[in-house]
Design an enzyme around this catalytic site. Structure first.
Site, PDB file in Angstrom:
ATOM      1  N   GLU A 181      38.495  41.774  35.958  1.00  0.00           N
ATOM      2  CA  GLU A 181      39.412  42.457  34.538  1.00  0.00           C
ATOM      3  C   GLU A 181      40.167  41.891  34.463  1.00  0.00           C
ATOM      4  O   GLU A 181      41.055  43.054  34.030  1.00  0.00           O
ATOM      5  CB  GLU A 181      38.532  44.546  34.448  1.00  0.00           C
ATOM      6  CG  GLU A 181      39.019  44.352  35.252  1.00  0.00           C
ATOM      7  CD  GLU A 181      38.408  45.490  36.685  1.00  0.00           C
ATOM      8  OE1 GLU A 181      38.654  45.727  37.162  1.00  0.00           O
ATOM      9  OE2 GLU A 181      37.564  43.565  36.825  1.00  0.00           O
ATOM     10  N   ASP A 185      45.206  45.020  34.233  1.00  0.00           N
ATOM     11  CA  ASP A 185      44.056  45.140  34.466  1.00  0.00           C
ATOM     12  C   ASP A 185      43.476  46.081  33.776  1.00  0.00           C
ATOM     13  O   ASP A 185      43.990  47.414  33.589  1.00  0.00           O
ATOM     14  CB  ASP A 185      43.862  45.658  35.914  1.00  0.00           C
ATOM     15  CG  ASP A 185      43.091  45.778  36.815  1.00  0.00           C
ATOM     16  OD1 ASP A 185      42.946  45.031  37.856  1.00  0.00           O
ATOM     17  OD2 ASP A 185      41.841  46.633  36.653  1.00  0.00           O
ATOM     18  N   ILE A 186      42.809  46.161  33.571  1.00  0.00           N
ATOM     19  CA  ILE A 186      42.077  46.854  32.440  1.00  0.00           C
ATOM     20  C   ILE A 186      41.320  48.288  33.349  1.00  0.00           C
ATOM     21  O   ILE A 186      40.652  47.404  34.422  1.00  0.00           O
ATOM     22  CB  ILE A 186      40.786  46.918  31.362  1.00  0.00           C
ATOM     23  CG1 ILE A 186      41.221  45.095  30.364  1.00  0.00           C
ATOM     24  CG2 ILE A 186      40.003  46.862  30.612  1.00  0.00           C
ATOM     25  CD1 ILE A 186      39.769  44.790  30.417  1.00  0.00           C
TER      26      ILE A 186
END
Length: 139
Positions: free
Chosen positions: A55, A12-13
């Site tokens: 994301e 996950d960004i």
């Protein structure tokens, strides 16, 4: 295709919403494509990497020894920390959090995926920019 010896990696960004809010959705899309490209370049063809939503990305990584998976996620972390994302005049430093499980420790893929997701959120809760593996290792 896969035997029991594969890892589930949830990426996950970190602070992605802030990127979208500050630089716009076109920039966010470019960041997602760049992140996906890095993952694709560092993931073997026989492994699987896919966008999971928003994301988040998920990877299924074959291994013979758990240390291979640690080395893989360390390579991803190093590659990202050595990359600058340039969008128009913006220079964006990306970081990510991740949770990693070893499928053979769970009764099903669904359980392994759920635990990898829990470890991802634990990494976020502990301050982001970290990877937590289900063997207790934090990177």
């Amino acid at each position: 295709m896969f035997n029991g010896d594969y890892a589930v990696v949830f990426y996950d960004i970190d602070h992605f919403k802030n990127i979208n809010d500050k630089y716009g959705h076109n920039c966010g899309d470019a960041v997602l494509k760049s992140f996906a490209g890095i993952l694709k370049n560092l993931t073997r063809k026989e492994d699987v990497i896919a966008r999971y939503g928003g994301e988040e990305f998920i990877a299924l990584i074959n291994y013979q020894d758990e240390i291979e998976v640690e080395r893989y996620v360390k390579r991803v972390k190093k590659a990202l920390s050595n990359s600058n994302f340039i969008y128009k005049e913006a220079n964006i430093k990306l970081k990510f959090s991740a949770g990693v499980t070893y499928r053979n420790k769970y009764n099903s893929f669904q359980e392994a995926k759920k635990r990898a997701d829990e470890l991802l959120y634990e990494a976020k809760h502990k301050g982001r920019d970290r990877i937590i593996l289900d063997n207790g290792t934090e990177i």
